[in-house]
Motif scaffolding. Structure first.
Motif, PDB file in Angstrom:
ATOM      1  N   SER A 194     -16.179 -23.178  26.096  1.00  0.00           N
ATOM      2  CA  SER A 194     -17.519 -23.335  26.664  1.00  0.00           C
ATOM      3  C   SER A 194     -18.391 -22.121  26.363  1.00  0.00           C
ATOM      4  O   SER A 194     -19.597 -22.258  26.136  1.00  0.00           O
ATOM      5  CB  SER A 194     -17.437 -23.564  28.180  1.00  0.00           C
ATOM      6  OG  SER A 194     -16.930 -24.855  28.463  1.00  0.00           O
ATOM      7  N   ARG A 195     -17.787 -20.926  26.333  1.00  0.00           N
ATOM      8  CA  ARG A 195     -18.569 -19.742  25.977  1.00  0.00           C
ATOM      9  C   ARG A 195     -19.061 -19.834  24.536  1.00  0.00           C
ATOM     10  O   ARG A 195     -20.203 -19.491  24.238  1.00  0.00           O
ATOM     11  CB  ARG A 195     -17.737 -18.469  26.175  1.00  0.00           C
ATOM     12  CG  ARG A 195     -17.643 -18.068  27.616  1.00  0.00           C
ATOM     13  CD  ARG A 195     -16.945 -16.734  27.836  1.00  0.00           C
ATOM     14  NE  ARG A 195     -16.589 -16.695  29.240  1.00  0.00           N
ATOM     15  CZ  ARG A 195     -15.498 -17.265  29.739  1.00  0.00           C
ATOM     16  NH1 ARG A 195     -14.632 -17.844  28.939  1.00  0.00           N
ATOM     17  NH2 ARG A 195     -15.275 -17.252  31.020  1.00  0.00           N
ATOM     18  N   TRP A 196     -18.192 -20.285  23.650  1.00  0.00           N
ATOM     19  CA  TRP A 196     -18.599 -20.428  22.252  1.00  0.00           C
ATOM     20  C   TRP A 196     -19.691 -21.488  22.130  1.00  0.00           C
ATOM     21  O   TRP A 196     -20.671 -21.294  21.412  1.00  0.00           O
ATOM     22  CB  TRP A 196     -17.387 -20.810  21.395  1.00  0.00           C
ATOM     23  CG  TRP A 196     -17.744 -20.945  19.941  1.00  0.00           C
ATOM     24  CD1 TRP A 196     -17.804 -19.947  19.009  1.00  0.00           C
ATOM     25  CD2 TRP A 196     -18.111 -22.151  19.267  1.00  0.00           C
ATOM     26  NE1 TRP A 196     -18.185 -20.454  17.790  1.00  0.00           N
ATOM     27  CE2 TRP A 196     -18.381 -21.800  17.920  1.00  0.00           C
ATOM     28  CE3 TRP A 196     -18.244 -23.480  19.660  1.00  0.00           C
ATOM     29  CZ2 TRP A 196     -18.771 -22.749  16.969  1.00  0.00           C
ATOM     30  CZ3 TRP A 196     -18.626 -24.426  18.721  1.00  0.00           C
ATOM     31  CH2 TRP A 196     -18.893 -24.056  17.391  1.00  0.00           C
ATOM     32  N   LEU A 197     -19.547 -22.593  22.845  1.00  0.00           N
ATOM     33  CA  LEU A 197     -20.543 -23.662  22.794  1.00  0.00           C
ATOM     34  C   LEU A 197     -21.894 -23.176  23.314  1.00  0.00           C
ATOM     35  O   LEU A 197     -22.944 -23.510  22.758  1.00  0.00           O
ATOM     36  CB  LEU A 197     -20.058 -24.861  23.612  1.00  0.00           C
ATOM     37  CG  LEU A 197     -18.922 -25.667  22.972  1.00  0.00           C
ATOM     38  CD1 LEU A 197     -18.217 -26.522  24.016  1.00  0.00           C
ATOM     39  CD2 LEU A 197     -19.465 -26.541  21.846  1.00  0.00           C
ATOM     40  N   THR A 198     -21.860 -22.375  24.360  1.00  0.00           N
ATOM     41  CA  THR A 198     -23.104 -21.813  24.888  1.00  0.00           C
ATOM     42  C   THR A 198     -23.797 -20.962  23.836  1.00  0.00           C
ATOM     43  O   THR A 198     -25.022 -21.024  23.672  1.00  0.00           O
ATOM     44  CB  THR A 198     -22.820 -20.971  26.141  1.00  0.00           C
ATOM     45  OG1 THR A 198     -22.261 -21.813  27.160  1.00  0.00           O
ATOM     46  CG2 THR A 198     -24.100 -20.350  26.688  1.00  0.00           C
ATOM     47  N   ALA A 199     -23.017 -20.192  23.090  1.00  0.00           N
ATOM     48  CA  ALA A 199     -23.585 -19.334  22.047  1.00  0.00           C
ATOM     49  C   ALA A 199     -24.222 -20.150  20.924  1.00  0.00           C
ATOM     50  O   ALA A 199     -25.107 -19.654  20.221  1.00  0.00           O
ATOM     51  CB  ALA A 199     -22.507 -18.425  21.476  1.00  0.00           C
ATOM     52  N   GLN A 200     -23.806 -21.405  20.778  1.00  0.00           N
ATOM     53  CA  GLN A 200     -24.399 -22.277  19.754  1.00  0.00           C
ATOM     54  C   GLN A 200     -25.621 -23.020  20.281  1.00  0.00           C
ATOM     55  O   GLN A 200     -26.238 -23.811  19.554  1.00  0.00           O
ATOM     56  CB  GLN A 200     -23.365 -23.298  19.256  1.00  0.00           C
ATOM     57  CG  GLN A 200     -22.022 -22.735  18.878  1.00  0.00           C
ATOM     58  CD  GLN A 200     -22.109 -21.517  17.989  1.00  0.00           C
ATOM     59  OE1 GLN A 200     -22.781 -21.539  16.954  1.00  0.00           O
ATOM     60  NE2 GLN A 200     -21.425 -20.445  18.394  1.00  0.00           N
ATOM     61  N   GLY A 201     -25.966 -22.808  21.560  1.00  0.00           N
ATOM     62  CA  GLY A 201     -27.117 -23.471  22.145  1.00  0.00           C
ATOM     63  C   GLY A 201     -26.797 -24.781  22.836  1.00  0.00           C
ATOM     64  O   GLY A 201     -27.710 -25.506  23.263  1.00  0.00           O
ATOM     65  N   ALA A 202     -25.502 -25.114  22.955  1.00  0.00           N
ATOM     66  CA  ALA A 202     -25.104 -26.333  23.654  1.00  0.00           C
ATOM     67  C   ALA A 202     -25.148 -26.107  25.164  1.00  0.00           C
ATOM     68  O   ALA A 202     -25.286 -24.979  25.648  1.00  0.00           O
ATOM     69  CB  ALA A 202     -23.711 -26.757  23.219  1.00  0.00           C
ATOM     70  N   ARG A 203     -24.999 -27.202  25.906  1.00  0.00           N
ATOM     71  CA  ARG A 203     -24.974 -27.145  27.375  1.00  0.00           C
ATOM     72  C   ARG A 203     -23.600 -27.625  27.859  1.00  0.00           C
ATOM     73  O   ARG A 203     -23.426 -28.787  28.222  1.00  0.00           O
ATOM     74  CB  ARG A 203     -26.082 -28.020  27.957  1.00  0.00           C
ATOM     75  CG  ARG A 203     -27.499 -27.557  27.610  1.00  0.00           C
ATOM     76  CD  ARG A 203     -28.528 -28.312  28.440  1.00  0.00           C
ATOM     77  NE  ARG A 203     -28.549 -29.723  28.123  1.00  0.00           N
ATOM     78  CZ  ARG A 203     -29.404 -30.309  27.272  1.00  0.00           C
ATOM     79  NH1 ARG A 203     -30.299 -29.568  26.647  1.00  0.00           N
ATOM     80  NH2 ARG A 203     -29.358 -31.595  27.045  1.00  0.00           N
TER      81      ARG A 203
END
Length: 220
Positions: free
Chosen positions: A37-46
């Motif tokens: 989830s941290r990596w996804l957040t860094a990609q702009g995902a929610r």
């Protein structure tokens, strides 16, 4: 990272190109400390990180992150139908439930049409070998077709860890009968740069037998 072999989502793009993750609602199942989830957040995902273990989520909270943490059973997801664009699980939830179809059907329910679910598990072939990284882990010691779960008990004979075995065919049938279309089945090869050992994973075994199976599924 999808697996001990070191397959990175940046390289694999199993969820899609990283630039297309921006603005996507993503559910991480069996999130543990919510690294994905941290990596996804860094990609702009929610992302939303879900795990049954309150203590794991406490660890995730200590590490920090701007996404929601949800303590819930993966077989009874507390979300409305069609809440997410994508779902992912890296060695989470699915090996630890007796009937993984319960989880798969719930994931399908909360995905929007066309949504993708990617999950990684220990490769079913590994069930037949000892969980050892050295030469002793290269000889078959059990039947691949024995679906008896692995159980650890405490001093009061209460189960504290349970992992269920499914054959590769079982996994494929679980995916299809739960209403998904199997888009890809990835068996990562052990890369030369990876010299680490973790549990039964090692360069010795990794160059000879698969350690991870990654299922890429889509909801029509």
């Amino acid at each position: 990272m999808w697996c001990p072999e070191g397959l990175d989502e940046v390289e694999a793009e199993l969820l899609g190109p990283p630039e297309e993750l921006k603005g996507k609602d993503v559910l991480e199942i069996g999130a543990g400390a919510a690294q994905c989830s941290r990596w996804l957040t860094a990609q702009g995902a929610r992302p939303v990180a879900l795990d049954l273990s309150h203590r794991q989520l406490q660890h995730a909270l200590r590490i920090g992150g701007s996404f929601p943490l949800v303590c819930a059973d993966a077989a009874v997801l507390p979300f409305a139908d069609g809440s997410f664009d994508l779902a992912c699980s890296a060695y989470g939830a699915l090996p630890f439930v007796a009937d993984p179809r319960l989880v798969l059907r719930e994931v399908r329910r909360v995905l929007r049409p066309g949504g993708r679910f990617v999950f990684s598990v220990t490769h079913p072939l590994r069930w037949a070998f000892p969980d050892e990284p050295g030469p002793e882990g290269l000889s078959v010691s059990a039947s691949y077709f024995d679906r008896t779960p692995y159980v650890e008990q405490d001093d009061e004979c209460l189960a504290v860890y349970v992992e269920h075995h499914r054959t590769l065919g079982d996994r494929v049938r679980d995916v299809v009968t739960s209403g998904f279309r199997l888009v890809d089945l990835v068996e990562p090869e052990w890369p030369d740069w990876n010299t680490s050992e973790w549990g039964g994973w090692s360069p010795l075994r990794g160059h000879l037998i698969p350690g991870t199976a990654i299922f890429v599924c889509e909801r029509d």
